[in-house]
Design an enzyme around this catalytic site. Sequence first.
Site, PDB file in Angstrom:
ATOM      1  N   GLU A 257     -37.622 -13.885 -33.410  1.00  0.00           N
ATOM      2  CA  GLU A 257     -37.524 -12.474 -33.773  1.00  0.00           C
ATOM      3  C   GLU A 257     -38.515 -11.679 -32.932  1.00  0.00           C
ATOM      4  OE1 GLU A 257     -35.827 -14.502 -37.395  1.00  0.00           O
ATOM      5  OE2 GLU A 257     -37.641 -14.813 -36.216  1.00  0.00           O
TER       6      GLU A 257
ATOM      7  N   CYS B  66     -38.878  -8.599 -35.776  1.00  0.00           N
ATOM      8  CA  CYS B  66     -37.802  -7.838 -36.414  1.00  0.00           C
ATOM      9  C   CYS B  66     -37.289  -8.607 -37.623  1.00  0.00           C
ATOM     10  CB  CYS B  66     -36.692  -7.557 -35.408  1.00  0.00           C
ATOM     11  SG  CYS B  66     -36.034  -9.050 -34.615  1.00  0.00           S
TER      12      CYS B  66
ATOM     13  N   SER C 153     -32.708 -10.979 -26.273  1.00  0.00           N
ATOM     14  CA  SER C 153     -34.120 -10.630 -26.115  1.00  0.00           C
ATOM     15  C   SER C 153     -34.562 -10.938 -24.702  1.00  0.00           C
ATOM     16  CB  SER C 153     -35.001 -11.416 -27.096  1.00  0.00           C
ATOM     17  OG  SER C 153     -34.813 -10.987 -28.423  1.00  0.00           O
TER      18      SER C 153
ATOM     19  N   HIS D 184     -35.047  -5.803 -26.983  1.00  0.00           N
ATOM     20  CA  HIS D 184     -34.412  -6.592 -28.038  1.00  0.00           C
ATOM     21  C   HIS D 184     -33.170  -5.854 -28.515  1.00  0.00           C
ATOM     22  CE1 HIS D 184     -37.848  -9.236 -28.016  1.00  0.00           C
ATOM     23  NE2 HIS D 184     -38.605  -8.157 -28.009  1.00  0.00           N
TER      24      HIS D 184
END
Length: 379
Positions: A95, A110, A254, A267
């Site tokens: 993330e 995230c 990403s 992202h």
Amino acid sequence: MPILSTEIFNEADAGFVYQSNSNDYSDGFEGPEKKLDIRFGPISKGSVKSIAGSPSKVGLRTIDKEKWQTVLDSARCTIISQTSNDHMDSYVLSESSLFVYPRRAMIKTCGTTTLLHLIAKMVQVGKECGLEVEMVVFSRKNLNQPSKQVFPHCSFSDEVNFLNKIFDGQAYVMGDVNKDHWNLYIADFRKNPTLQRTEQTFEVMMHDLDETVMKQFFKREGVSAWDTTVNSGIADLLPGSMIDDFQFDPCGYSMNGLLNEFYWTIHITPESHCSYVSFDTNVALADYNQLLAKVLNVFKPGRFTAALYAEDGAPCGDPYTAFDVNVPSYAIQNKTVHGFDGGYDVVVSNYQQLDKKVNFSNDDLIQSIESTNIDLIQV
């Protein structure tokens, strides 16, 4: 130093309870990231750790990947890949991203990650490297589904209360709290805040992306992450960069880019009902008009938020004029400016595409904001 030691601070003792991270994304993935930027200084003269024979491995850069993973465990994310140059180490995460300089760590996460839970470990890692915290900056855009977050990330007021149990900082909300806005928390312990500093960071947070553009970020057989980076135009945003990219299955993307001493990262959440793209960099530009135009041309958002943090002496000069208010094909909704005693300014602007009507989703409740110290200038 105004920070609780890791020996006496832990979430359980302070009344913080970890909740199960269910990763319930049935209504869409939460793309907007939480961002934590921590800067360190030496505890004492000669205290900073180094590795003999490796001139660039100093301070936080002496920490290996495995140790960083133990830190990131508290935020509930994992390292996917690592790249390095002479100036920093870069980690693409499950993330988002982590960038590590000798005396600075910038982490973005995230989804339903618990970013603030890793602070105690970060402080301890710093101590092991002979460093102490000098400045903490926590920021995030408003979330689409705050109720699905894990404490303390369900509201900005909870995040501020959590941070204030560790640091003595100030909180700000920049923009219309009923629509797109940016939450900011700063704790500055620098011993010489009046010294000229030159750091600047520029972020573009984009919603309602063009569906044709977003189709590129669904995983396809025979198409590599690098193919997507090139074909989408991402590779051309800052030419000459070292790029580490990753394509998620079934969708999502990403990348981390290293350009000498500067980082940049993108992202992407491509699903049409929750599409979101973030662009973040500390590349030193005199103005960001051209870069902003290139980013918008690649992703074609329906609306976006641009945020610029600049210290006195930064190449962009006055941050108020560092990117043009009049962005072609977009109407500015509001612009918020704040100047800080430590010698830095923040500018946040919200824009909407001229031919699109925006329907805003549920936001942080206004009453959760009112308990924070809101200090802004609306222009």
